[in-house]
Design a protein around this motif. Structure first.
Motif, short mmCIF file in Angstrom:
data_model
loop_
_atom_site.label_atom_id
_atom_site.label_comp_id
_atom_site.label_asym_id
_atom_site.label_seq_id
_atom_site.Cartn_x
_atom_site.Cartn_y
_atom_site.Cartn_z
N ARG A 28 16.02 -25.57 -19.80
CA ARG A 28 16.13 -26.50 -18.67
C ARG A 28 15.68 -27.90 -19.07
O ARG A 28 16.31 -28.90 -18.68
N SER A 29 14.63 -27.99 -19.86
CA SER A 29 14.18 -29.32 -20.31
C SER A 29 15.23 -29.97 -21.20
O SER A 29 15.47 -31.18 -21.13
N ALA A 88 17.80 -31.33 -19.01
CA ALA A 88 17.31 -32.54 -18.33
C ALA A 88 17.41 -33.76 -19.24
O ALA A 88 17.78 -34.86 -18.80
N ASP A 127 17.51 -34.71 -14.37
CA ASP A 127 16.65 -33.72 -13.73
C ASP A 127 17.38 -32.89 -12.67
O ASP A 127 17.15 -31.69 -12.55
N GLU A 169 17.66 -28.92 -12.77
CA GLU A 169 17.05 -28.07 -11.73
C GLU A 169 18.06 -27.11 -11.14
O GLU A 169 17.75 -25.97 -10.82
#
Ligand code: PGA
Length: 256
Positions: free
Chosen positions: A195-196, A199, A204, A208
């Motif tokens: 997920r990072s 991002a 973001d 998310e």
């Protein structure tokens, strides 16, 4: 594409089940698994069985079908390959890309996986992009580096507008077909790394909302704890998806 946040239960049949075995599986599975509006169920049969699958499951629009791989080109002299647009024509709505068996056996490296994802998006199929580290990479402390590289290669090649249409699958190579599952904590940690990485390139909000599935020796007896792990939005199941009873139990798991 509107955002669908329902968890995904995906079956990757690999090189198992021709048309007849597909029909026999569905005779049993469709009785054991009843439609549920709070989840999505997707099957990836061998492409030669897609038509038989769709025919046998025609009364069940809650179940969708994808192909396991497509060629990076739209068409051409590529013996044995299928294109994303052919998969659409045959009724598929998804395609896998970058499965570790493709990476290992067929030379699908990051650049090729990225080109395939572009084709998949262009044709209107929904991609599930598989990423994951080998045991050697994990033991060498490379988990973050490998996942960031695999995720970054795809996002760099895809137009920004397509970023939100990507579904991801974190599949540690050491857990695929080995009976060794990542613990819910391991899965949560790796999903956070993926997920990072999303991002960093896609922002973001996209990160998310991104669905990240876990894959690697998912079974009826570990599905509940995996689905409870933070950031796990579904599963990609190989071996256990070949058994109608097991996969019905997985798809029917309780959701928190
Ligand atoms: P497995 O395979 O469930 O048999 O470990 C998972 C996958 O390869 O997608």
């Amino acid at each position: 594409m509107t955002h669908d946040s329902r968890p995904v239960f995906a079956a990757n049949w690999k090189m198992f089940k021709g048309p007849r075995a597909t029909r026999e599986f569905l005779d049993e599975f469709l009785v054991r698994y009843q439609p549920a509006v709070d989840r999505r169920v997707v099957f990836f049969p061998p492409s030669i069985s897609v038509e038989a699958f769709l025919f046998a499951a025609s009364a069940r629009p809650d179940i969708t079908v994808g192909v396991q791989d497509v060629h990076a080109e739209g068409e051409g002299a590529h013996t044995g390959a299928i294109s994303a647009s052919m998969a659409v024509e045959a009724g598929a709505s998804w395609s896998l890309a970058g499965h570790s068996e493709r990476r290992r056996e067929f030379g699908d490296d990051d650049a090729l996986v990225a080109r395939k994802v572009r084709q998949i998006l262009q044709s209107g199929l929904a991609p599930i992009v598989c990423v994951g580290e080998t045991l050697e990479e994990r033991e060498a402390g490379d988990l973050t580096g490998v996942l960031a590289r695999q995720v970054g290669a795809v996002l760099a090649a895809v137009e920004t507008a397509g970023h939100a249409d990507l579904t991801w699958a974190y599949e540690p190579v050491w857990a695929i077909g080995t009976g060794r599952t990542a613990s819910p904590d391991d899965a949560a940690e790796a999903h956070q790394i993926v997920r990072s990485a999303i991002a960093t390139r896609a922002g973001d909000v996209t990160a998310e909302q991104a669905a990240i599935l876990y894959g690697g020796s998912v079974k009826p007896n570990n599905i509940d704890s995996l689905m409870e792990a933070p950031g796990v939005n579904g599963v990609l199941v190989g071996g256990a998806s070949l058994h109608a009873g097991d996969f019905a139990a997985i798809c029917g798991c309780r959701l928190g």
